[in-house]
Design a protein around this motif. Structure first.
Motif, PDB file in Angstrom:
ATOM      1  N   MET A  69       0.775  -1.368  -0.105  1.00 43.55           N
ATOM      2  CA  MET A  69       0.153  -0.004   0.084  1.00 43.55           C
ATOM      3  C   MET A  69       0.913   1.354   0.037  1.00 43.55           C
ATOM      4  O   MET A  69       0.303   2.397   0.273  1.00 43.55           O
ATOM      5  CB  MET A  69      -0.826  -0.026   1.375  1.00 43.55           C
ATOM      6  N   GLU A  70       2.161   1.113  -0.433  1.00 43.90           N
ATOM      7  CA  GLU A  70       3.031   2.318  -0.403  1.00 43.90           C
ATOM      8  C   GLU A  70       2.367   3.129  -1.911  1.00 43.90           C
ATOM      9  O   GLU A  70       2.000   2.535  -2.654  1.00 43.90           O
ATOM     10  CB  GLU A  70       4.525   1.875  -0.618  1.00 43.90           C
ATOM     11  N   PRO A  71       2.658   4.520  -1.614  1.00 45.77           N
ATOM     12  CA  PRO A  71       3.119   5.315  -0.633  1.00 45.77           C
ATOM     13  C   PRO A  71       2.589   5.705   0.610  1.00 45.77           C
ATOM     14  O   PRO A  71       2.953   6.241   1.604  1.00 45.77           O
ATOM     15  CB  PRO A  71       3.843   6.475  -1.457  1.00 45.77           C
ATOM     16  N   GLY A  72       1.279   5.464   0.522  1.00 50.12           N
ATOM     17  CA  GLY A  72       0.529   6.093   1.596  1.00 50.12           C
ATOM     18  C   GLY A  72       0.400   5.454   2.816  1.00 50.12           C
ATOM     19  O   GLY A  72       0.660   6.119   3.809  1.00 50.12           O
ATOM     20  N   LYS A 170       1.892   3.868  -6.420  1.00 54.51           N
ATOM     21  CA  LYS A 170       3.180   3.874  -6.903  1.00 54.51           C
ATOM     22  C   LYS A 170       3.482   2.782  -8.002  1.00 54.51           C
ATOM     23  O   LYS A 170       3.191   1.870  -7.896  1.00 54.51           O
ATOM     24  CB  LYS A 170       4.309   3.249  -5.561  1.00 54.51           C
ATOM     25  N   ARG A 171       3.966   3.282  -9.186  1.00 56.09           N
ATOM     26  CA  ARG A 171       4.098   2.304 -10.232  1.00 56.09           C
ATOM     27  C   ARG A 171       5.452   1.414 -10.376  1.00 56.09           C
ATOM     28  O   ARG A 171       5.273   0.478 -10.999  1.00 56.09           O
ATOM     29  CB  ARG A 171       4.305   3.432 -11.581  1.00 56.09           C
ATOM     30  N   HIS A 199     -19.764  -8.813  -4.032  1.00 55.27           N
ATOM     31  CA  HIS A 199     -18.171  -8.743  -4.229  1.00 55.27           C
ATOM     32  C   HIS A 199     -17.687  -7.685  -4.671  1.00 55.27           C
ATOM     33  O   HIS A 199     -18.058  -6.661  -5.320  1.00 55.27           O
ATOM     34  CB  HIS A 199     -17.806  -9.786  -5.366  1.00 55.27           C
ATOM     35  N   ILE A 200     -16.227  -7.559  -4.481  1.00 59.45           N
ATOM     36  CA  ILE A 200     -15.492  -6.039  -4.795  1.00 59.45           C
ATOM     37  C   ILE A 200     -14.240  -6.614  -5.603  1.00 59.45           C
ATOM     38  O   ILE A 200     -13.548  -7.751  -5.128  1.00 59.45           O
ATOM     39  CB  ILE A 200     -15.140  -5.251  -3.798  1.00 59.45           C
ATOM     40  N   PHE A 201     -13.433  -5.920  -6.164  1.00 56.30           N
ATOM     41  CA  PHE A 201     -12.470  -6.051  -6.904  1.00 56.30           C
ATOM     42  C   PHE A 201     -11.251  -5.160  -6.145  1.00 56.30           C
ATOM     43  O   PHE A 201     -11.498  -3.881  -6.114  1.00 56.30           O
ATOM     44  CB  PHE A 201     -12.241  -5.700  -8.255  1.00 56.30           C
ATOM     45  N   VAL A 202     -10.107  -5.620  -5.782  1.00 57.37           N
ATOM     46  CA  VAL A 202      -9.421  -4.721  -4.931  1.00 57.37           C
ATOM     47  C   VAL A 202      -7.944  -4.893  -5.359  1.00 57.37           C
ATOM     48  O   VAL A 202      -7.525  -5.701  -6.151  1.00 57.37           O
ATOM     49  CB  VAL A 202      -9.199  -5.121  -3.355  1.00 57.37           C
ATOM     50  N   MET A 203      -7.216  -3.679  -5.092  1.00 58.93           N
ATOM     51  CA  MET A 203      -5.994  -3.485  -5.637  1.00 58.93           C
ATOM     52  C   MET A 203      -4.886  -2.611  -4.687  1.00 58.93           C
ATOM     53  O   MET A 203      -5.586  -1.989  -4.018  1.00 58.93           O
ATOM     54  CB  MET A 203      -5.755  -2.877  -7.082  1.00 58.93           C
ATOM     55  N   GLY A 204      -3.707  -3.176  -4.531  1.00 62.70           N
ATOM     56  CA  GLY A 204      -2.803  -2.447  -3.668  1.00 62.70           C
ATOM     57  C   GLY A 204      -2.278  -0.998  -4.483  1.00 62.70           C
ATOM     58  O   GLY A 204      -2.243  -1.133  -5.657  1.00 62.70           O
ATOM     59  N   ASP A 205      -2.027  -0.147  -3.833  1.00 61.56           N
ATOM     60  CA  ASP A 205      -1.466   1.106  -4.316  1.00 61.56           C
ATOM     61  C   ASP A 205      -0.059   1.006  -4.795  1.00 61.56           C
ATOM     62  O   ASP A 205       0.361   1.668  -5.671  1.00 61.56           O
ATOM     63  CB  ASP A 205      -1.447   2.400  -3.235  1.00 61.56           C
ATOM     64  N   ASN A 206       0.661   0.107  -4.201  1.00 64.42           N
ATOM     65  CA  ASN A 206       1.948  -0.130  -4.877  1.00 64.42           C
ATOM     66  C   ASN A 206       1.760  -1.349  -5.963  1.00 64.42           C
ATOM     67  O   ASN A 206       1.927  -2.384  -5.899  1.00 64.42           O
ATOM     68  CB  ASN A 206       2.886  -0.636  -3.954  1.00 64.42           C
TER      69      ASN A 206
END
Length: 268
Positions: A69-72, A170-171, A199-206
């Protein structure tokens, strides 16, 4: 009536006032105070009950277990989640950062184990210490949504609307906001949805370092994979992150990015 008679009548009830002056109201025993050790046990018991109630219905503490979950949010950050937003029929919304239980096989055995120290285990049960077996990700899509990677600028599209995510993702050198986790590259476009109800679809910020929904999609060249493992049941969501609590110098309230307000409802 003589003056003596008047004097006698004026003091005939003298016993009542005299008795009240000598010791307070009769028939009311003085309240007994608990010994200090009993008061301490009582207060601890009340505090324990309050902690359990707060954890169960309102607020719970967690920590960030990885760099996903970077950078936050970075490794070992302490966060608080609130559960009120998802009471009743309310469900997670696009852009929310949520904590959810492992849908099955998303975490390694070590990450799923939780605290091993007996004191930490006891504190975890009442919400004063983070528990294991949970993940922290951002909700990208909800029921009915279709998600696609990516447009010419490398942006994810939700129901055809590109997301402006540069402020919080963060790419890690990738040329798009949804690189395939298998190789961290953007050499293969992907699409998923419509997301099933509940249901939900989730992603990390990094995006290049997150074992999220995109990692559990079926690759195009694999025929034995069963679609659907990429979606997280809403019933597994514990709550929404609303504050970064520790370290103190990074304390902040967590809010939903405005880019998700432009996403249209899924077409019927």
């Amino acid at each position: 009536m003589t003056s003596d008679d008047r004097g006698a009548s004026s003091i005939s009830t003298d016993e009542g006032p005299r008795s009240s002056r000598s010791g307070g109201a009769p028939g009311k025993p003085k309240r007994k105070q608990l010994p200090l050790w009993q008061e301490t046990i009582l207060l601890l018991g009340v505090a324990l009950v309050l902690a359990i109630v707060i954890k169960t219905f309102f607020v719970q503490a967690f920590y960030i277990p990885s760099e996903s979950m970077e950078p936050g949010l970075i490794l070992n950050d302490r966060i608080l989640i609130q559960k009120v937003s998802y009471w009743g029929d309310d469900e997670p919304e696009r852009g929310d950062v949520v904590v959810f239980k492992d849908p099955g096989g998303w975490l390694s055995p070590i990450d799923a184990a939780g605290p091993t120290n007996p004191i930490a285990q006891a504190m975890a049960k009442i919400g004063l210490y983070p528990t294991g077996g949970h993940l922290v990700k951002r909700v990208i899509g909800v029921a009915g949504d279709t998600i696609q990677c990516c447009d010419e600028q490398g942006r994810l599209l939700v129901n055809g609307q590109p997301l402006e995510e540069d402020a919080y993702i963060k790419r890690m050198g990738a040329k798009c906001n949804g690189p395939m986790p298998t190789n961290g590259a953007c050499d293969e476009d992907w699409k998923t949805g419509p997301i099933p109800e509940g249901h939900i679809f989730v992603m990390g910020d990094n995006r290049s370092r997150s074992a999220d929904s995109s990692q559990h999609m079926c690759p195009t060249d694999v025929t034995e994979c069963v679609p659907g493992d990429e979606f997280v049941p809403v019933d597994l969501v514990v709550g929404k992150v609303f504050v970064l609590l520790w370290p103190a110098d990074r304390f902040r309230w967590d809010t939903r990015p405005s880019t998700f307000e432009d996403v249209p409802d899924p077409s019927s």
